[in-house]
Scaffold this motif. Sequence first.
Motif, mmCIF file in Angstrom:
data_model
loop_
_atom_site.group_PDB
_atom_site.id
_atom_site.type_symbol
_atom_site.label_atom_id
_atom_site.label_comp_id
_atom_site.label_asym_id
_atom_site.label_seq_id
_atom_site.Cartn_x
_atom_site.Cartn_y
_atom_site.Cartn_z
ATOM 1 N N VAL A 379 -12.701 2.349 3.956
ATOM 2 C CA VAL A 379 -11.511 1.540 4.228
ATOM 3 C C VAL A 379 -11.708 0.170 3.608
ATOM 4 O O VAL A 379 -12.716 -0.498 3.855
ATOM 5 C CB VAL A 379 -11.268 1.415 5.751
ATOM 6 N N ASP A 380 -10.729 -0.223 2.796
ATOM 7 C CA ASP A 380 -10.766 -1.534 2.152
ATOM 8 C C ASP A 380 -10.091 -2.542 3.080
ATOM 9 O O ASP A 380 -8.869 -2.499 3.297
ATOM 10 C CB ASP A 380 -10.049 -1.468 0.809
ATOM 11 N N MET A 381 -10.891 -3.465 3.605
ATOM 12 C CA MET A 381 -10.343 -4.430 4.550
ATOM 13 C C MET A 381 -9.354 -5.384 3.887
ATOM 14 O O MET A 381 -8.382 -5.824 4.507
ATOM 15 C CB MET A 381 -11.482 -5.228 5.200
ATOM 16 N N LYS A 382 -9.575 -5.699 2.646
ATOM 17 C CA LYS A 382 -8.629 -6.564 1.948
ATOM 18 C C LYS A 382 -7.276 -5.880 1.798
ATOM 19 O O LYS A 382 -6.213 -6.516 1.933
ATOM 20 C CB LYS A 382 -9.194 -6.934 0.575
ATOM 21 N N GLU A 383 -7.318 -4.582 1.536
ATOM 22 C CA GLU A 383 -6.075 -3.835 1.428
ATOM 23 C C GLU A 383 -5.363 -3.758 2.779
ATOM 24 O O GLU A 383 -4.136 -3.897 2.863
ATOM 25 C CB GLU A 383 -6.373 -2.427 0.903
ATOM 26 N N ILE A 384 -6.131 -3.542 3.852
ATOM 27 C CA ILE A 384 -5.543 -3.503 5.201
ATOM 28 C C ILE A 384 -4.903 -4.838 5.544
ATOM 29 O O ILE A 384 -3.800 -4.909 6.110
ATOM 30 C CB ILE A 384 -6.614 -3.128 6.240
ATOM 31 N N GLY A 386 -3.668 -6.950 3.459
ATOM 32 C CA GLY A 386 -2.428 -7.038 2.686
ATOM 33 C C GLY A 386 -1.303 -6.232 3.313
ATOM 34 O O GLY A 386 -0.149 -6.683 3.354
ATOM 35 N N PHE A 387 -1.629 -5.033 3.795
ATOM 36 C CA PHE A 387 -0.622 -4.229 4.486
ATOM 37 C C PHE A 387 -0.073 -4.968 5.706
ATOM 38 O O PHE A 387 1.141 -4.990 5.954
ATOM 39 C CB PHE A 387 -1.214 -2.888 4.921
ATOM 40 N N LEU A 388 -0.965 -5.555 6.475
ATOM 41 C CA LEU A 388 -0.539 -6.260 7.682
ATOM 42 C C LEU A 388 0.352 -7.451 7.342
ATOM 43 O O LEU A 388 1.346 -7.708 8.031
ATOM 44 C CB LEU A 388 -1.766 -6.718 8.478
ATOM 45 N N ASN A 389 0.000 -8.184 6.301
ATOM 46 C CA ASN A 389 0.842 -9.314 5.907
ATOM 47 C C ASN A 389 2.235 -8.844 5.480
ATOM 48 O O ASN A 389 3.250 -9.463 5.814
ATOM 49 C CB ASN A 389 0.177 -10.087 4.775
ATOM 50 N N GLU A 390 2.272 -7.737 4.737
ATOM 51 C CA GLU A 390 3.555 -7.224 4.267
ATOM 52 C C GLU A 390 4.396 -6.707 5.437
ATOM 53 O O GLU A 390 5.601 -6.984 5.522
ATOM 54 C CB GLU A 390 3.328 -6.116 3.241
ATOM 55 N N ILE A 391 3.759 -5.977 6.352
ATOM 56 C CA ILE A 391 4.504 -5.474 7.511
ATOM 57 C C ILE A 391 4.984 -6.624 8.382
ATOM 58 O O ILE A 391 6.122 -6.614 8.875
ATOM 59 C CB ILE A 391 3.624 -4.500 8.318
ATOM 60 N N ALA A 392 4.124 -7.618 8.581
ATOM 61 C CA ALA A 392 4.518 -8.762 9.400
ATOM 62 C C ALA A 392 5.713 -9.481 8.794
ATOM 63 O O ALA A 392 6.628 -9.913 9.508
ATOM 64 C CB ALA A 392 3.337 -9.725 9.562
ATOM 65 N N LEU A 393 5.711 -9.607 7.468
ATOM 66 C CA LEU A 393 6.844 -10.265 6.817
ATOM 67 C C LEU A 393 8.122 -9.446 6.984
ATOM 68 O O LEU A 393 9.197 -9.997 7.279
ATOM 69 C CB LEU A 393 6.529 -10.464 5.325
ATOM 70 N N MET A 394 8.022 -8.133 6.823
ATOM 71 C CA MET A 394 9.207 -7.295 6.987
ATOM 72 C C MET A 394 9.714 -7.318 8.430
ATOM 73 O O MET A 394 10.920 -7.393 8.675
ATOM 74 C CB MET A 394 8.891 -5.862 6.546
ATOM 75 N N LEU A 395 8.805 -7.264 9.400
ATOM 76 C CA LEU A 395 9.226 -7.327 10.794
ATOM 77 C C LEU A 395 9.837 -8.685 11.128
ATOM 78 O O LEU A 395 10.807 -8.771 11.903
ATOM 79 C CB LEU A 395 8.032 -7.050 11.715
ATOM 80 N N GLY A 396 9.266 -9.739 10.573
ATOM 81 C CA GLY A 396 9.841 -11.054 10.802
ATOM 82 C C GLY A 396 11.245 -11.181 10.236
ATOM 83 O O GLY A 396 12.142 -11.764 10.863
ATOM 84 N N ARG A 397 11.462 -10.607 9.041
ATOM 85 C CA ARG A 397 12.804 -10.643 8.440
ATOM 86 C C ARG A 397 13.785 -9.782 9.242
ATOM 87 O O ARG A 397 14.951 -10.144 9.410
ATOM 88 C CB ARG A 397 12.730 -10.156 6.988
#
Length: 825
Positions: A379-384, A386-397
Amino acid sequence: MSAINGAKTDSTNEVPIRDSESESRSSGIDIYEANSVAAIKGALAQLHHQETSVRDRLDALVASQKSLARDLARLDVLCAHLGSHAVTTRSISNGMLSNAASTANRISGAVKQLDLEQSRVISTLDVVEQVAELKACVLGVTGSMGAPQDWETAAAYLSRASNIPDEIVSGSFAEAIVPTAEVPDPPAVTLGHAAESLCGLFLREFEKAAQENNGAKVTRFFKLFPLIGKPDVGLDIYGRYVCQGVASRARANLHAGVGANQRKEGLFYANALTKLFEHVAQIVEHHGALVERHYGAGRMVRVVERLQLEADIQGGIILDTWTDERSIDRKLTDIRSYAFTFLVQSFLPVPPARSGTPRAGSPANRAAVDTQARDDDGVDMKEIDGFLNEIALMLGRWSLYSRFIAAKCKGSTTIPDDELQYLCAPQLLLNSSLSRKVTDRLVSPFNILTTFFFRRSVEKAFQLDELPLDLSLDQAKPLSSNPPFITSAVDDVMYIVNQVVERSLSTSNRMVISSAIPSVARVLGSDFIGMIQRKMRDESYPKAAVPGAFPPEQTIVSFLVLINNLDVATDYVKRIVQSRVEGPPSAASTHGSETSASTSLATLFPFNNDAVFVSTTLKALQQSFESKTAELIGDGIHVVFKNVIKPRLRPILADSFRDTDYQMTHEDLERVSREAEAEGGDENSIEAAVLRHFQRGWDALTKPVARILTNRNYDRVRSMILSYLNEVLEKRIWSYYGRLNDLGAARLERDIASIIGIAVTGGRYGLREVFARCTQICLVMNMEEDEWDELRASSVNAGDNDFAWKIDGEERIRARAMRRDSKGK
């Protein structure tokens, strides 16, 4: 009044008559029963007396009858006058008022009749005017739809005709008057056919303008639908029109990265979803005024519902594509299969140490290294992240979009801060397919990824954990690090805690908070605190290798640093929570991310009671963590005191009071002082011997610990030390029973006070309360005789309420008896 008075007089006169009769009967004298001359004379005298009495009363009654007759005569005169007045009044009524009354009645009836006729005339005029207006509208509609093809005028005529009541339009009068040779049909039929014809025409023209992308023409025909009585048709076709624009814009944004590297960027799909929401919001904001003006208040909701259906489709496409492109399902599978080898092995029982040093290429070492390498590569923690940042942004929008739509459906264009908590999500959002897809595709993966990301970060932090450099209990060695002295894992883990909390709050999603924050609390309680507890128990427990010896210095230092870890971590969590719940200082608001720390929870979570729920969840995180760390800190402090402090404290006291004689007289002290001065020493060395020895031992005992521990932890240790020191000092004082003279008692009190002063130096004044018993024993021991007598007398008379005594009466008597009489010596 005279009659009444007379009646009263008569009634009053009857009573004496009855009384006389009763008296005669009661006297027992009866003329018919008399049998002697004397009895006859007595009865005769009684009858004379009774006659006189009756005569007097009859005279009074006759006099009253004269007054009554006079009053009755007056009444007769008044009655005659009243009759004459009644006759006069009746003649006036019959002769004068009857004509006026009949005239008034005729006038009133005429006025009512006139009002009725006037109302009928007005109603007739209204009908005539409405029929004339109807005829003008019918002729205007047919004329405008002819050669001129003036659609606005035709729609305006239809709008005017819609204001005419249906009973007029369908009435027989209108059907007889309105039709002409050019328009022979009844007006209702003509208007209905015209409306249908114009509706079809407007639909064709609207679709043609939409295909030509002619915004002015679209607006022109959109405004005409409510005029012809077809607002729902206009809103539906307008909704389809704007939805086509939303769909084409969304497809263009999504296909912008085809064949390029844009889709691989971390925020590509989040930006696509953001643009979709922004486009819908712009349509609602900019076109809402037009719809409200021409279609009426609240009619924009129908367009919003149509737009939401299209947003559901386009948003669902974006989320499905994102899930496939990012391989989210595969990542979730990898996460669920991750073994957390380091954490699991750390909690396993420590295997017994093998004799000898293992070979560098030992299979056991290679297996552990290979297992850890596989976990790191899986598991690539940097990739995880990034996923969390992207999901957080979408949920915030999505949350921001939901807030905007809720406000528009509520009917307000602005959202006052004092009404944010009263927002309720509309049904069009709750029942939308996009809302369900957000929960399945974003919320659930976010919660799983957050839990894994935080736990894996905790594991990595302890894998890379390091103690501060050059920590030592030796005060001669300088400390190269800055306090507080903690391991690197605390800073790393608390940074991740702050990041996870900040990212979870930025989603403005209650379901995220209800899962992510408890997961953080659970991992902190089980893994973070568990790892520190395991190290305190297995690796750094301060236990002497040989009974009676001092534990190794490095072990003590490591144990103290681990206690610091718990204390500093507790403070970190408290500040993280309070900065979100209570709000940070205003100066901190200049340093913030997208979700600024100064933003209130009510703004981030405006729906229902979500803000209260989030605040409660954050406080539960703090309380849960504080309760667990407080228990472990207390156990650690007890271990430090028991294994490091306590074994050395009693010898320090024994060394401090060594060779100290409290039976020496003034002459003995002067002689010892002269001898010390002759030998080149200090003449006050005897007086300050206890203070000097205790100061040296106390500093050697506490300062090495104080330089490592945090202030709060050292206060905890000092409280435990002082409690034990009080017990030891009290036993030391009682041990001098019978071995004190007057001067020795004063010296002992001074030495005890000096020890207490050294022990509480640098702490709060309330620490002196620990030594209340020792202080009171010395106080009673050195009291003057008159003070002691006064104390005993007050204790007998008023009890022990005048002073907060920590020692009882027997102990005071015992303390008073400690000195032996030194007179004559």
